[in-house]
Design a protein around this motif. Structure first.
Motif, PDB file in Angstrom:
ATOM      1  N   TYR A 297       0.783  -1.239   0.000  1.00  0.00           N
ATOM      2  CA  TYR A 297       0.000   0.000   0.000  1.00  0.00           C
ATOM      3  C   TYR A 297       0.812   1.285   0.000  1.00  0.00           C
ATOM      4  O   TYR A 297       0.323   2.312  -0.482  1.00  0.00           O
ATOM      5  N   LEU A 298       2.054   1.294   0.474  1.00  0.00           N
ATOM      6  CA  LEU A 298       2.863   2.493   0.266  1.00  0.00           C
ATOM      7  C   LEU A 298       3.076   2.730  -1.221  1.00  0.00           C
ATOM      8  O   LEU A 298       2.978   3.861  -1.713  1.00  0.00           O
ATOM      9  N   ASP A 299       3.358   1.664  -1.955  1.00  0.00           N
ATOM     10  CA  ASP A 299       3.594   1.763  -3.388  1.00  0.00           C
ATOM     11  C   ASP A 299       2.321   2.175  -4.124  1.00  0.00           C
ATOM     12  O   ASP A 299       2.360   2.950  -5.075  1.00  0.00           O
ATOM     13  N   TRP A 300       1.182   1.636  -3.664  1.00  0.00           N
ATOM     14  CA  TRP A 300      -0.103   1.997  -4.265  1.00  0.00           C
ATOM     15  C   TRP A 300      -0.392   3.484  -4.033  1.00  0.00           C
ATOM     16  O   TRP A 300      -0.846   4.185  -4.928  1.00  0.00           O
ATOM     17  N   LEU A 301      -0.122   3.953  -2.813  1.00  0.00           N
ATOM     18  CA  LEU A 301      -0.309   5.377  -2.531  1.00  0.00           C
ATOM     19  C   LEU A 301       0.550   6.231  -3.458  1.00  0.00           C
ATOM     20  O   LEU A 301       0.081   7.212  -4.044  1.00  0.00           O
ATOM     21  N   GLY A 302       1.816   5.864  -3.574  1.00  0.00           N
ATOM     22  CA  GLY A 302       2.712   6.631  -4.433  1.00  0.00           C
ATOM     23  C   GLY A 302       2.262   6.643  -5.877  1.00  0.00           C
ATOM     24  O   GLY A 302       2.280   7.687  -6.536  1.00  0.00           O
ATOM     25  N   SER A 303       1.831   5.497  -6.381  1.00  0.00           N
ATOM     26  CA  SER A 303       1.430   5.428  -7.785  1.00  0.00           C
ATOM     27  C   SER A 303       0.084   6.092  -8.035  1.00  0.00           C
ATOM     28  O   SER A 303      -0.293   6.326  -9.179  1.00  0.00           O
ATOM     29  N   ALA A 304      -0.647   6.410  -6.964  1.00  0.00           N
ATOM     30  CA  ALA A 304      -1.903   7.158  -7.089  1.00  0.00           C
ATOM     31  C   ALA A 304      -1.677   8.656  -7.003  1.00  0.00           C
ATOM     32  O   ALA A 304      -2.606   9.451  -7.192  1.00  0.00           O
ATOM     33  N   GLY A 305      -0.448   9.072  -6.664  1.00  0.00           N
ATOM     34  CA  GLY A 305      -0.165  10.470  -6.461  1.00  0.00           C
ATOM     35  C   GLY A 305      -0.423  10.921  -5.041  1.00  0.00           C
ATOM     36  O   GLY A 305      -0.476  12.129  -4.758  1.00  0.00           O
ATOM     37  N   ALA A 306      -0.592   9.970  -4.132  1.00  0.00           N
ATOM     38  CA  ALA A 306      -0.836  10.275  -2.728  1.00  0.00           C
ATOM     39  C   ALA A 306       0.471  10.204  -1.949  1.00  0.00           C
ATOM     40  O   ALA A 306       1.507   9.776  -2.466  1.00  0.00           O
ATOM     41  N   ILE A 307       0.423  10.611  -0.678  1.00  0.00           N
ATOM     42  CA  ILE A 307       1.578  10.516   0.202  1.00  0.00           C
ATOM     43  C   ILE A 307       1.167   9.802   1.478  1.00  0.00           C
ATOM     44  O   ILE A 307      -0.019   9.747   1.819  1.00  0.00           O
ATOM     45  N   PHE A 308       2.144   9.263   2.184  1.00  0.00           N
ATOM     46  CA  PHE A 308       1.894   8.614   3.461  1.00  0.00           C
ATOM     47  C   PHE A 308       2.102   9.591   4.609  1.00  0.00           C
ATOM     48  O   PHE A 308       1.315   9.650   5.545  1.00  0.00           O
ATOM     49  N   GLN A 309       3.171  10.367   4.540  1.00  0.00           N
ATOM     50  CA  GLN A 309       3.469  11.397   5.520  1.00  0.00           C
ATOM     51  C   GLN A 309       3.785  12.703   4.804  1.00  0.00           C
ATOM     52  O   GLN A 309       4.346  12.684   3.704  1.00  0.00           O
ATOM     53  N   ASP A 310       3.448  13.821   5.455  1.00  0.00           N
ATOM     54  CA  ASP A 310       3.782  15.102   4.865  1.00  0.00           C
ATOM     55  C   ASP A 310       5.194  15.525   5.285  1.00  0.00           C
ATOM     56  O   ASP A 310       5.909  14.766   5.952  1.00  0.00           O
ATOM     57  N   GLU A 311       5.591  16.737   4.913  1.00  0.00           N
ATOM     58  CA  GLU A 311       6.959  17.182   5.180  1.00  0.00           C
ATOM     59  C   GLU A 311       7.262  17.287   6.662  1.00  0.00           C
ATOM     60  O   GLU A 311       8.427  17.226   7.073  1.00  0.00           O
ATOM     61  N   ASP A 312       6.226  17.445   7.477  1.00  0.00           N
ATOM     62  CA  ASP A 312       6.417  17.543   8.927  1.00  0.00           C
ATOM     63  C   ASP A 312       6.336  16.187   9.620  1.00  0.00           C
ATOM     64  O   ASP A 312       6.424  16.109  10.847  1.00  0.00           O
TER      65      ASP A 312
ATOM     66  N   ALA B 228      -0.691  11.619   6.223  1.00  0.00           N
ATOM     67  CA  ALA B 228      -1.473  12.423   5.284  1.00  0.00           C
ATOM     68  C   ALA B 228      -2.050  11.564   4.166  1.00  0.00           C
ATOM     69  O   ALA B 228      -2.174  12.010   3.033  1.00  0.00           O
ATOM     70  N   PHE B 229      -2.398  10.329   4.485  1.00  0.00           N
ATOM     71  CA  PHE B 229      -2.850   9.392   3.453  1.00  0.00           C
ATOM     72  C   PHE B 229      -4.353   9.452   3.189  1.00  0.00           C
ATOM     73  O   PHE B 229      -4.848   8.840   2.245  1.00  0.00           O
TER      74      PHE B 229
ATOM     75  N   GLU C  35      -6.782  10.854  -3.389  1.00  0.00           N
ATOM     76  CA  GLU C  35      -5.907   9.885  -4.060  1.00  0.00           C
ATOM     77  C   GLU C  35      -5.634   8.675  -3.168  1.00  0.00           C
ATOM     78  O   GLU C  35      -5.572   7.538  -3.649  1.00  0.00           O
ATOM     79  N   GLY C  36      -5.485   8.932  -1.883  1.00  0.00           N
ATOM     80  CA  GLY C  36      -5.280   7.833  -0.946  1.00  0.00           C
ATOM     81  C   GLY C  36      -6.487   6.932  -0.857  1.00  0.00           C
ATOM     82  O   GLY C  36      -6.361   5.700  -0.797  1.00  0.00           O
TER      83      GLY C  36
END
Length: 449
Positions: free
Chosen positions: A230-245, A249-250, A254-255
């Motif tokens: 699911y990290l890879d799925w999030l990335g390929s959807a244009g989503a993120i798991f964590q924000d810059e801080d 943020a999933f 897109e998540g």
């Protein structure tokens, strides 16, 4: 449960990562560290701790070469099993019993860096060292400081059963997912997974009379596996798991689309094993693949040895499944860090320098244990597998392509403990995806405050 690089000790997955760059973990206890100066030789003793008994002999081989070049330094390898590793680490740091150099992962190093427990690797080693894998280096940078020497890394690819994909007419090298499984949007994965899924009567999910409760083969390993799925799925959807801080943020549109597709593979399209099984045994899909009951198994190089040693059918490696934003792989790695309270700073820095060199990592690579963190040592790992008829280039391509960061932050494990049960319920189908992601994100972020 802690995020970590993939090891067999973290088999129940949800939010555990084997995040995977090394072989099965040890259950053996650590050896007792020596005195700083050995009485017989007068050499300074530097202790090195890791959690993997399979990697330990490679390090012993490496340190034999180091000690031949540095007769005034003795390096002693300690193995502490994963089950005890993270509980012992803060206690040993506090008591002064911690090793001089030790393995860490992305989800644990942050708190020790913030607490002043680690040597500033960037300052201690400088820039005069062999080239390191940049994506792993970035994982161990915090507040502009590098805290770890990259040791092992992994990315994600697609293992496939050649007999099953050939029989179904599926090309595993070109698979793409799109929200809702819409072929008009470019989705090819759903149709492939349906063609590869059969019940005991040989019927597929698209056939009338298909019995989801008597499935004989499954198409794909959709499951609550952060690193492989699911990290890879999030990335390929244009989503993120964590924000810059570092906040989760999933729970974005897109998540939701990414997780909805995975949950539908389990509970709507019936092309993946039940979450009732995968939630409690993260390795069940690997075992199904080895039994010839799972056609497509997205995973990392941490499963290479197990599959190569146990598969009784012809199998291969293909690029990971692509999404709306293409192929996006998580790249995770293990680093060696230095104990800031070591009594042997000069010798400890010398060991860290060795661990960041081609020569220092050649044993890890030539034994086929993992992709080494030193770029010029990686060919030995490639050669090891080429000699066994396995082309691992897809993992290198994934690491050099678009990537999504592994979980980081000093309190990310506290967040993981809150997220895990909610995501498991979602994969069971007992919580709607959007609602589950909002709950998980809110609970996880609250736990990290």
């Amino acid at each position: 449960m802690a995020f970590g690089t993939r090891v067999r000790a973290i088999a129940v997955v949800a939010l555990t990562v084997a995040l995977a760059a090394c072989s099965p973990s040890s259950d053996s206890s650590s050896s007792e560290p020596s005195e700083a100066l050995t009485a017989d030789t007068g050499a300074t003793t530097v202790t090195f701790r890791l959690w993997d008994e399979v990697a330990a002999p490679a390090y012993e081989e490496s340190f034999d070469a180091f000690m031949a070049q540095h007769p005034d330094i003795k390096v002693q390898v300690e193995v502490v099993p994963w089950a005890d590793y993270w509980e012992r680490l803060p206690l040993d740091l506090q008591s002064g019993d911690m090793a001089d150099v030790f393995w860490t992962n992305t989800s644990n190093f942050g708190r020790y860096a913030d607490n002043g427990n680690l040597i500033d690797v960037g300052a201690a080693l400088g820039s005069d060292h062999d080239e390191w894998t940049e994506s792993v280096v970035a994982l161990y940078e915090r507040d502009g400081t590098l805290w770890g020497v990259p040791q092992l890394w992994d990315s994600i690819a697609l293992y496939y059963n050649k007999d099953l994909v050939d029989a179904a007419g599926v090309d595993p090298t070109t698979l793409t997912w799109a929200p809702g499984g819409d072929p008009a949007a470019g989705d090819t994965l759903l149709a492939a997974a349906q063609a590869l899924t059969t019940d005991s009567a040989g019927l597929r999910p698209t056939d009338e009379g298909f019995n989801k409760d008597s499935r004989a083969t499954f198409g794909f390993n959709a499951q609550a596996d952060l690193q492989a799925i699911y990290l890879d799925w999030l990335g390929s959807a244009g989503a993120i798991f964590q924000d810059e801080d570092g906040a989760f943020a999933f729970a974005s549109p897109e998540g939701v689309a990414a997780f909805q597709y995975l949950v539908d593979m389990v509970n709507t399209w019936y092309v993946a094993p039940s979450a009732a099984d995968t939630n409690t045994n993260g390795d069940i899909t690997r075992d199904l693949f080895l039994q010839g009951k799972l056609a497509l198994f997205q995973s990392g190089p941490y499963n290479l040895k197990t599959i190569a040693d146990n598969a009784t059918f012809e199998w291969g490696l293909a690029p990971m499944v692509a999404g709306p934003e293409g192929r996006v792989s998580v790249v995770h790695g293990v680093a060696a860090v230095g104990n800031a309270d070591t009594e042997n700073m000069s010798a400890t820095v010398d060991v860290l320098k060795w661990l960041g060199s081609v020569e220092g990592q050649s044993a890890l690579a030539s034994r086929g244990i993992a992709f080494p963190g030193v770029v010029d040592a990686q060919q030995a790992f490639v050669d090891y597998w080429n000699e066994r008829g396995v082309d691992v280039q897809v993992f290198i391509d994934a690491a050099n392509g678009s990537t999504i960061p592994a979980p980081v932050g000093p309190n990310v494990n506290a967040g993981a403990n809150e997220i895990t049960p909610i995501l498991q319920e979602m994969f069971l189908g007992t919580l709607p995806v959007a609602e589950a992601l909002e709950q998980a994100q809110e609970a996880g972020n609250a736990a990290m405050e």
